[in-house]
Structures are given as structure tokens and as C-alpha cells.
Design a protein around this motif. Structure first.
Motif, short mmCIF file in Angstrom:
data_model
loop_
_atom_site.label_atom_id
_atom_site.label_comp_id
_atom_site.label_asym_id
_atom_site.label_seq_id
_atom_site.Cartn_x
_atom_site.Cartn_y
_atom_site.Cartn_z
N MET A 154 0.83 -1.20 0.00
CA MET A 154 0.00 0.00 0.00
C MET A 154 0.87 1.26 0.00
O MET A 154 0.51 2.28 -0.60
CB MET A 154 -0.93 0.00 1.21
CG MET A 154 -1.99 -1.09 1.18
SD MET A 154 -2.93 -1.15 -0.36
CE MET A 154 -3.73 0.46 -0.36
N VAL A 155 2.01 1.20 0.66
CA VAL A 155 2.94 2.33 0.63
C VAL A 155 3.42 2.56 -0.81
O VAL A 155 3.46 3.70 -1.29
CB VAL A 155 4.13 2.09 1.57
CG1 VAL A 155 5.21 3.14 1.35
CG2 VAL A 155 3.67 2.11 3.02
N ILE A 156 3.74 1.48 -1.50
CA ILE A 156 4.21 1.59 -2.89
C ILE A 156 3.14 2.21 -3.77
O ILE A 156 3.41 3.09 -4.59
CB ILE A 156 4.61 0.20 -3.44
CG1 ILE A 156 5.84 -0.32 -2.71
CG2 ILE A 156 4.89 0.27 -4.93
CD1 ILE A 156 6.20 -1.75 -3.07
N LYS A 157 1.90 1.77 -3.60
CA LYS A 157 0.82 2.23 -4.48
C LYS A 157 0.24 3.58 -4.06
O LYS A 157 -0.54 4.17 -4.83
CB LYS A 157 -0.30 1.18 -4.50
CG LYS A 157 0.07 -0.13 -5.17
CD LYS A 157 -1.08 -1.12 -5.14
CE LYS A 157 -0.68 -2.47 -5.73
NZ LYS A 157 -0.43 -2.39 -7.18
N SER A 158 0.60 4.07 -2.88
CA SER A 158 0.04 5.34 -2.41
C SER A 158 0.31 6.46 -3.41
O SER A 158 1.43 6.57 -3.94
CB SER A 158 0.63 5.72 -1.05
OG SER A 158 0.17 4.84 -0.05
N PRO A 159 -0.67 7.32 -3.65
CA PRO A 159 -0.48 8.39 -4.65
C PRO A 159 0.42 9.52 -4.18
O PRO A 159 0.91 10.29 -4.99
CB PRO A 159 -1.91 8.90 -4.88
CG PRO A 159 -2.64 8.59 -3.61
CD PRO A 159 -2.04 7.31 -3.11
N ASP A 160 0.64 9.64 -2.86
CA ASP A 160 1.46 10.74 -2.36
C ASP A 160 2.06 10.35 -1.01
O ASP A 160 1.74 9.31 -0.43
CB ASP A 160 0.64 12.02 -2.23
CG ASP A 160 -0.64 11.82 -1.45
OD1 ASP A 160 -0.58 11.28 -0.32
OD2 ASP A 160 -1.72 12.17 -1.96
N TYR A 161 2.93 11.23 -0.53
CA TYR A 161 3.67 10.98 0.71
C TYR A 161 2.73 10.90 1.91
O TYR A 161 2.88 10.02 2.76
CB TYR A 161 4.69 12.08 0.92
CG TYR A 161 5.51 11.94 2.17
CD1 TYR A 161 6.60 11.06 2.22
CD2 TYR A 161 5.20 12.67 3.31
CE1 TYR A 161 7.35 10.93 3.37
CE2 TYR A 161 5.96 12.54 4.47
CZ TYR A 161 7.03 11.67 4.48
OH TYR A 161 7.77 11.53 5.62
N ALA A 197 1.00 7.60 2.08
CA ALA A 197 1.95 6.55 2.48
C ALA A 197 2.21 6.59 3.97
O ALA A 197 2.29 5.54 4.64
CB ALA A 197 3.25 6.71 1.69
N MET A 198 2.34 7.80 4.53
CA MET A 198 2.56 7.94 5.97
C MET A 198 1.38 7.39 6.77
O MET A 198 1.56 6.81 7.86
CB MET A 198 2.80 9.40 6.33
CG MET A 198 4.22 9.88 6.14
SD MET A 198 5.44 8.95 7.12
CE MET A 198 4.83 9.17 8.78
N GLN A 199 0.16 7.56 6.26
CA GLN A 199 -1.00 7.02 6.96
C GLN A 199 -0.91 5.50 7.08
O GLN A 199 -1.27 4.93 8.11
CB GLN A 199 -2.28 7.42 6.21
CG GLN A 199 -2.61 8.90 6.30
CD GLN A 199 -3.79 9.28 5.41
OE1 GLN A 199 -4.42 8.43 4.80
NE2 GLN A 199 -4.07 10.56 5.33
N TRP A 200 -0.40 4.87 6.03
CA TRP A 200 -0.27 3.40 6.08
C TRP A 200 0.83 2.99 7.06
O TRP A 200 0.69 2.00 7.78
CB TRP A 200 0.01 2.85 4.69
CG TRP A 200 -1.18 2.91 3.80
CD1 TRP A 200 -1.38 3.72 2.73
CD2 TRP A 200 -2.38 2.14 3.93
NE1 TRP A 200 -2.61 3.51 2.18
CE2 TRP A 200 -3.26 2.54 2.90
CE3 TRP A 200 -2.81 1.15 4.81
CZ2 TRP A 200 -4.52 1.99 2.73
CZ3 TRP A 200 -4.07 0.59 4.65
CH2 TRP A 200 -4.90 1.01 3.62
N LEU A 201 1.92 3.76 7.11
CA LEU A 201 2.97 3.44 8.08
C LEU A 201 2.47 3.63 9.51
O LEU A 201 2.79 2.84 10.40
CB LEU A 201 4.19 4.33 7.84
CG LEU A 201 5.02 4.03 6.59
CD1 LEU A 201 6.24 4.93 6.56
CD2 LEU A 201 5.46 2.58 6.53
N ASP A 202 1.67 4.67 9.73
CA ASP A 202 1.10 4.89 11.06
C ASP A 202 0.17 3.74 11.44
O ASP A 202 0.15 3.28 12.60
CB ASP A 202 0.34 6.21 11.10
CG ASP A 202 1.27 7.42 11.03
OD1 ASP A 202 2.47 7.25 11.32
OD2 ASP A 202 0.80 8.51 10.66
N ALA A 203 -0.60 3.26 10.46
CA ALA A 203 -1.51 2.13 10.71
C ALA A 203 -0.71 0.88 11.07
O ALA A 203 -1.10 0.10 11.96
CB ALA A 203 -2.38 1.87 9.49
#
Length: 818
Positions: free
Chosen positions: A390-397, A400-406
Motif C-alpha cells: 500500500m505504501v508503494i501504491k500510495s499516490p502521495d507521501y 503513504a505515511m497514513q499506512w505506516l502509522d496504521a
């Protein structure tokens, strides 16, 4: 390790922090620095590249793909909470202790003596998950064990021994007999380490883990022994199967299970199929696990699908493993979704592996997110690799940070590749640099992807060049992407050519992007065409990204024709983007129409950019309308950008307004671009009040468009009209600038409208802002309150409240003194 720790893998401390029992597989390369000094820089680059590629091909066959990897500088750690991974980790230890040096020497083309020996330990201990990895005692215990480890020896502690002692030969370490430099000064009475010698071959035939043990034997040069082991098991099963019908059902089930393990242990699909046919001929009824194994070993989606059909034909119901295996082999996303639908229709509940395959095959972020949402609804926990996807496919930074926080909230360790992913998503160099520093703190060794991300984000060429120097000095091996980036970022032609020569000196093959960058840096058309000839001769296929800059370099009709012939000679015919480059070079509309006619003869249909170029060459409205008619016939949508170009050719505001209404009837949306074009026209004879009345009737009234009208009146020095618009839009930047520069005339003008029933509150607002800008806050507040009281509920009242609060100690509670 206590009995209670063996029973439960998760505990909590007094503060309620959850701790897991974690197993650490630790590799240290002995005297790696001195070994590195003995190698040339080129050999070191080859060694580091081989080291990066060494581990992954071993982890997947051993079932260790999901363990957490962590670089330690002179080695690495593998960390897992799953005690079922311990046998596989021991197999990895056996493989690496026996074959690491010879395999690395072969991969890196260096002498074996230049490859360091290893110290390997596997220990358990409590640990806590953090974003960057595990924090706890297993790593500390493994580090301590490595201090007593002989070269290429594997040591395990008691926590590991209890799980692996049946399948591995272990010998209790006698610390007193260790060499002096490996002898501890003090050893606790209950501190025990065991030297892992090898697999216990006599026990392997009855092990459920025979497939990974066969792989271990093959990887350690004992393929014949592995084959002998499988043949011996097959002979035993043949004997047991002959009298199977007379034996208890439990025995029959056990024999059937041993057949499935034998099948799964086969090194390839053909051998597995042979065992399957033997099973069936012996009367063993294959179950769902056997069919799933065959599907997994199938080379193609078609073969796997055939096994699923065979399973159903025999009345065996496929399970989640069967469908997930088939889905993983699907050739594309559509086929994967079909498999998923088939699975759901059969009433089989998907698991994390099912969703993991769907996420990997999803074509975009929104599709992948929908699968993550469905997982959540179905109670399936995402894995670290799903989050990384999901980080790879995220459209923006930010996304991607939201997925890392999750991930962090769920206690999932951030996988190593995620650091480089976040560098790639970073919006600026400073953010990317912060992720790089986080990698360094986590002792994760940078790779070529890290280098390339830093080059892409670097603010200038010297910074990028410094990164190449630093990371290649740290033995990161650059690839062609590295050199393409440096060619692209080079400040001049000489530097670009130097980077190309460096790439070729390393034996790197140029790509299309190499050619594109070199063409852009060419000093003229001759040099650019020479680069194209050289790289096409090396197998590069050109496309529009090469031909467009060549056409930009062409300054005459003859040179344009030269580029066309050269492109055609290598199989490329000009597309619409190339014709548009030629079109931009035409001096007038007549010449432009000739290019468009040529475009049509070549079978190319004009696009929106084509028509925008044509409209910029027009000098009157009717020509613009005629072009719009042609555009509609070509099926090109009438956009506000195109409409704005037509309106700009009007002789005055009223003609432009008529055009705007005609274009609206053609379906064009009225946006800020359209208003901006209209307000740039001659406003002679048009009062600000008339203009504003027309503007406010529109459903879309972009404020920034009004700046153009104010600017036009200011240029014509029509101050009453200018200030009328300023009074209605006092918060615009241009309005504030005019009020500051013409403070007295502006205030006098606004005061004349204070008693006007329609404009009074606007006049009070403008007057308040003008006084505030001049530093006369006490008087400004009085007028701003009048404006606030007449604003009603809404955004204007809220903004006025905030403004009054910011400049008045009394805030919004003060009364109105006017």
C-alpha cells in the motif's frame, strides 16, 4: 526460558506494554573489513552486489519470506515470533555455514579466501515491536552467543534447542575447551549454548518438514543424498500401501499424509506429477492438500486451473489454499478477480494470502485500498508486506505515511524496503534525507535504489554528484538508472558525456532513457542524431520522447524533414505530439494549416494541444470559431482552456461576453480561465457595476478572476471603477495593494457608500481592511464590526470574527460605536 514462556508467546509488563517472544538469527562476517581491504574496488562492488542478492533465493524455499530482515553492518538479523520457523532457520544456518563462502566467491567472481567466514547464532528472548524493528533481548543474546562462536559454526540457545533437537544434531558447548579469544570470563551456571552440527538424517523420513530438509541437502551439495532420501521414503510407502486396507483408519490417514509430504518434497513439477500418479495407482485417494501442492508446483496458470478442475471432477472440494494458489498464478488482475469470485461463489472464505495476491495484482491505489477495506470488514489481519504494498501504491507521501502509522498502531514492524519507498514518495529533498538518516540509525545498508532516490530528490547537481561519491564509497554499486539520472541532471554537455562514458566503462547497457537524456544535452541537431545512431545500433528502440527533442533542435524545414526521414529509417512514424512540436514552429495560421493537413494525410488526428496551438495563431474571433467547428468534427472536447483562447481574440469585453455565451451553449464550463480571458479585454464603456452584475449571476465565480478586472481598470486609471471592485473584493492581494498605495482616495471612496443599502456593509469591510493595513486598528475594528454584523452566518462572518480577535483585545464581543 521458563515453561510459562514456552506456553505463551506474548506477555505484558507492569505498564501494560505487550512483549512477544522473539527468535533472532544473527550472522556476523568475521574480519569483513580486512577482507574488504584485500579486494579491489571493482571486486568489492561485485561482492556487495552478490551479498544483496544472496539471501532472498534461500528464504522463499525455506518458508521464511515473511520474517523481518535487519542489516547490522557486518551482517544481518532475521527476526520472527513464530517458533515454527526455527527448523527453517536452522536449515539456513546449515546452508550458510557450509556454502556461504564458496557461493559468494562464485557469485562475485572473487577468490574464496577473499570471502569472510561467518559466526551464526539463533537465540530467543522477549521483544517489543517498533516501527523500525524489534527491541528486546533475543538480539542481545544472539550477539553474546556470537562472541563464543567458531568460524562457520552455528550456535543455538536452550529456547531454540527444545524445538529443533529431534531433527538436528546438537552438541553442548564446553566453554572451557574454547580457544582463549572465544572463552568467556564468566558463565552463569544455567547458561547453555549448543553447536548445531547437521541434520539428523535418520529422523528426516518421518518429519513433516521433509520438503525444506530436502532443499537444505540440495543446497549443501548433497543432491544425491536428498534423492536417496526421497526414494527410500517412496519405497517405504509402497510397502505400507500394499497392506493398507487391513490397517486402522488412523494408519491409513498417516500413510496418505506421508505420500503428500513426499509429493511436496519433489524438486520440480514433473517429479511431483510422477509421485501423484504412483499414489493414485496404489489406491491412495488424493486430498485437497495434494491437489493444492500440484497447483503450486505448476509452471503455468493453465496447468494449475486444470488441477482445480480435476479436483472438482473427483469430488474433492477446493479450499482457501487451492483458490489462493490459483489466484497467485493468475496472469493479470482480471483473471485474479475471476478466481476470487469463483472462490466466494463456492463458499470459501479468503485469508491473508488471498488478499495479498489481489493487492499485488491491483492496477492502482484505489483498487488496492478497496481490497484492504474488504479485508478489514472480513476480519482478516493485513501483513507487513501488504502494508508495504500500500505504501508503494500510495499516490502521495501523506497517504503513504497514513499506512505506516496504521502499521505502527497494529504493532507491525516496518519492512526494510519501506524506507526506500518513503524516500521515493517524499515531497522534497529534506524529507528523503530524513528517511535516509532513519535507515542509517536502523543500521540498514543503503542499496542502489536508495542512491537513485537521493539523486532524484537532490536539489542540484553538486549534491547529486556528492551522493554518488559517498554511496559508491560505501560500496553501493550504481546501475544504469544512476547514470541516466546524472546525465539528465548534468549542467552541461561535457558532464553528460562523461557520465555516459563512466557507465560504459562499468559494462552497463544504455537504455531509452539514456538516449533521451543525451539528446536533451546535445549541442545541436548533428550531435543529437549521432547519439541516436549510436544507441539504435546497440538495440535501443526509439519513441516519441526521442523524436520530440530532435524536432525542437531542428530550426529549418529541411532539418525537420531530416529528422522525419531519420526517424522513419528506424521504424518510427511521427505521432500527434511530434506534429505539435512542428506546429509550434510555424509563423502564421496558413503555415500551421499546412502542417495539420500533413498530419491528416499521415493518418494522425489532431488533439487538444493541436487546436490550442492553432488558436494562439488566430487574430480574430471568426477564425477561432471556425477552428472550434473543425475541432468538434474531430471529437475534441471544448475545454475552458480552448474557450479562453477564442475569447482573447475578441476586440472588446462585450464581444467577448457574447462569445462566452455562445461557447456555453456548446457545452463549455465557465471557469477562472474563461473569466480571466474575458476580463483581459478592452473594458471601454463597461462600468464596474455592469461587469460585477454579470459576474455574480454565474454559479461559478472564482475570486482570482476578479483580480484581472481590477488590474485592467487600474492600468486604464479608471479609479472609480477600480475602487468599486476593490470595495466588493477587498481581501484580494491586488485590492490590499491598491488600498495601501492609494490610502486616502480609497477611504474617501468607501465612505461615500457607508449609507448605501446594498453596498454599505461591503464599504465598511473594505474601509476596515484599509485602516488595518495602515495601522489604524482602533478605527478599523469599528468598521469591521459593522461589516461583521451585516454579514450574516457564514464564511465571511467567521473570517471577520477571526480578524477582529487578532487585532482587538476585546475580540468579537465588543459593541458597535458607529
Amino acid at each position: 526460558m521458563t515453561d510459562s514462556e514456552l506456553v505463551s508467546n506474548t506477555t505484558s509488563d507492569a505498564a501494560g506494554t505487550a512483549h512477544s517472544y522473539v527468535y533472532c538469527f544473527l550472522i556476523d562476517m568475521i574480519r569483513s573489513t580486512s577482507q574488504r581491504d584485500r579486494r579491489s574496488s571493482v571486486a568489492t562492488d561485485r561482492f556487495d552486489d552478490a551479498l544483496d542478492k544472496y539471501l532472498d533465493p534461500l528464504l522463499e524455499p525455506l518458508g521464511l519470506s515473511a520474517v523481518h530482515q535487519h542489516s547490522t553492518g557486518d551482517g544481518f538479523q532475521l527476526l520472527t515470533e513464530n517458533e515454527n520457523d526455527l527448523q527453517a532457520l536452522c536449515c539456513l544456518g546449515v546452508i550458510m555455514s557450509r556454502r556461504f563462502r564458496s557461493q559468494l566467491a562464485k557469485m562475485a567472481a572473487v577468490p574464496v579466501d577473499n570471502v569472510p567466514s561467518l559466526r551464526i547464532s539463533i537465540c530467543g528472548g522477549k521483544g517489543t515491536k517498533k516501527r523500525s524493528g524489534y527491541v528486546g533481548t533475543s538480539g542481545i543474546r544472539a550477539t553474546r552467543a556470537n562472541k563464543y562462536c567458531l568460524p562457520n559454526e552455528v550456535l543455538v540457545d536452550e529456547a531454540v534447542r527444545v524445538y529443533v533437537c529431534d531433527d538436528f544434531d546438537l552438541e553442548l558447548v564446553d566453554f572451557a575447551r574454547r580457544p582463549p579469544d572465544l572463552k568467556p570470563e564468566h558463565v552463569e551456571d544455567d547458561y547453555r549454548l549448543y553447536s548445531l552440527k547437521d541434520l539428523r538424517l535418520e529422523n528426516l523420513l518421518e518429519s513433516d518438514l521433509l520438503p525444506i530438509y530436502r532443499f537444505t541437502l540440495s543446497e549443501t551439495g548433497r543432491e544425491a543424498k536428498a534423492h536417496e532420501l526421497l526414494m527410500e521414503l517412496e519405497k517405504r510407502l509402497n510397502r505400507e500401501t500394499q497392506r493398507l486396507s487391513d490397517r486402522p483408519s488412523e494408519t491409513q490417514l498417516h500413510v496418505a499424509k506421508r505420500w503428500s509430504i513426499l509429493l511436496n518434497s519433489q524438486p520440480d513439477y514433473e517429479q511431483a506429477r510422477r509421485v501423484f500418479e504412483r499414489m493414485v495407482s496404489e489406491g491412495i485417494e488424493p486430498n485437497v492438500y495434494v491437489y493444492s501442492m500440484l497447483m503450486n508446483k505448476s509452471a503455468t496458470f493453465g496447468e494449475a486451473r486444470a488441477w482445480l478442475s480435476e479436483m472438482e471432477r473427483r469430488g474433492v472440494e477446493p479450499n482457501v489454499v487451492s483458490y489462493s494458489t490459483l489466484l497467485a498464478k493468475a496472469p493479470d488482475y482480471g483473471a485474479a478477480v475471476d478466481c476470487f469470485s469463483e472462490m466466494c461463489d463456492a463458499g470459501v472464505r479468503p485469508n491473508d494470502k488471498t488478499y495479498g495476491c489481489l493487492l499485488a495484482k491491483s492496477p492502482d491505489y484505489e483498487t488496492a485500498k478497496a481490497w484492504m477495506d474488504q479485508m478489514s470488514l472480513n476480519g482478516v489481519e493485513p501483513t507487513s508486506f501488504m502494508y508495504a504494498g500500500m505504501v508503494i501504491k500510495s499516490p502521495d507521501y501523506a497517504t503513504a505515511m497514513q499506512w505506516l502509522d496504521a502499521m505502527e498502531k497494529r504493532g507491525i514492524v516496518m519492512p526494510t524496503p519501506a524506507y526506500s519507498m518513503m524516500m521515493n514518495k517524499s515531497t522534497d529533498y529534506e524529507t528523503a534525507l530524513a528517511w535516509y538518516e532513519s535507515m542509517r540509525r536502523s543500521r540498514i545498508r543503503p542499496d542502489v535504489f536508495t542512491l537513485n532516490m537521493l539523486l532524484e530528490k537532490a536539489p542540484d547537481y553538486p549534491t547529486a554528484e556528492a551522493w554518488v561519491t559517498e554511496l559508491t564509497g560505501r560500496h553501493v554499486v550504481p546501475d544504469i538508472v544512476t547514470f541516466n539520472t546524472m546525465i539528465k541532471r548534468s549542467p552541461d554537455n561535457r558532464n553528460a558525456c562523461d557520465w555516459y562514458e563512466k557507465a560504459r566503462a562499468l559494462g552497463l547497457q544504455p537504455t531509452l532513457h539514456t538516449l533521451i537524456a543525451l539528446v536533451y544535452h546535445s549541442l545541436g541537431l548533428d550531435e543529437a542524431l549521432d547519439w541516436m545512431d549510436r544507441l539504435v545500433a546497440e538495440g535501443i528502440t526509439i519513441d516519441t520522447r526521442v523524436v520530440q527533442p530532435l524536432l525542437h533542435l531542428a530550426s529549418t524545414d529541411e532539418s525537420i524533414e531530416r529528422v522525419r526521414r531519420k526517424a522513419k529509417s528506424v521504424g518510427f512514424h511521427l505521432d500527434v505530439a511530434c506534429f505539435n512540436v512542428i506546429l509550434r514552429k510555424t509563423p502564421n495560421l496558413d503555415e500551421a494549416h499546412k502542417v495539420v493537413d500533413d498530419m491528416r494525410r499521415s493518418g494522425i488526428r489532431p488533439d487538444e494541444n493541436t487546436y490550442q496551438i492553432l488558436l494562439r495563431l488566430t487574430t480574430d474571433c471568426e477564425s477561432g470559431v471556425w477552428i472550434l467547428d473543425s475541432m468538434e468534427r474531430d471529437g475534441v472536447v471544448l475545454t475552458p482552456e480552448i474557450g479562453g483562447l477564442v475569447i482573447r481574440n475578441a476586440t472588446n469585453y462585450r464581444q467577448g461576453l457574447d462569445l462566452l455565451n455562445r461557447l456555453r451553449r456548446r457545452g463549455m464550463a465557465i471557469t477562472a480561465t474563461v473569466w480571466d480571458s474575458l476580463f483581459h479585454l478592452d473594458l471601454t464603456g463597461v462600468s464596474a457595476q455592469e461587469l460585477l452584475e454579470t459576474f455574480v449571476k454565474e454559479p461559478m465565480r472564482p475570486r482570482q478572476a476578479m483580480q484581472s478586472a481590477i488590474s485592467k481598470y487600474r492600468i486604464q486609471e479608471r479609479w472609480d471603477d477600480c475602487l468599486f471592485l476593490v470595495m466588493n473584493y477587498p481581501f484580494l492581494a491586488i485590492s490590499l495593494a491598491i488600498m495601501r498605495k492609494r490610502f486616502e482616495p480609497s477611504c474617501a471612496y468607501f465612505r461615500t457608500f457607508l449609507d448605501d443599502p446594498k453596498q454599505g456593509h461591503n464599504a465598511a469591510y473594505a474601509l476596515g481592511l484599509a485602516l488595518h493595513a495602515a495601522g489604524q486598528d482602533k478605527e478599523a475594528i469599528e468598521y469591521l464590526r459593522v461589516a461583521r454584523d451585516g454579514a450574516g452566518l457564514g464564511a465571511r462572518q467567521e473570517s471577520l470574527d477571526k480578524l477582529i480577535d487578532s487585532i482587538s483585545p476585546e475580540g468579537t464581543t465588543g459593541g458597535n460605536d458607529l
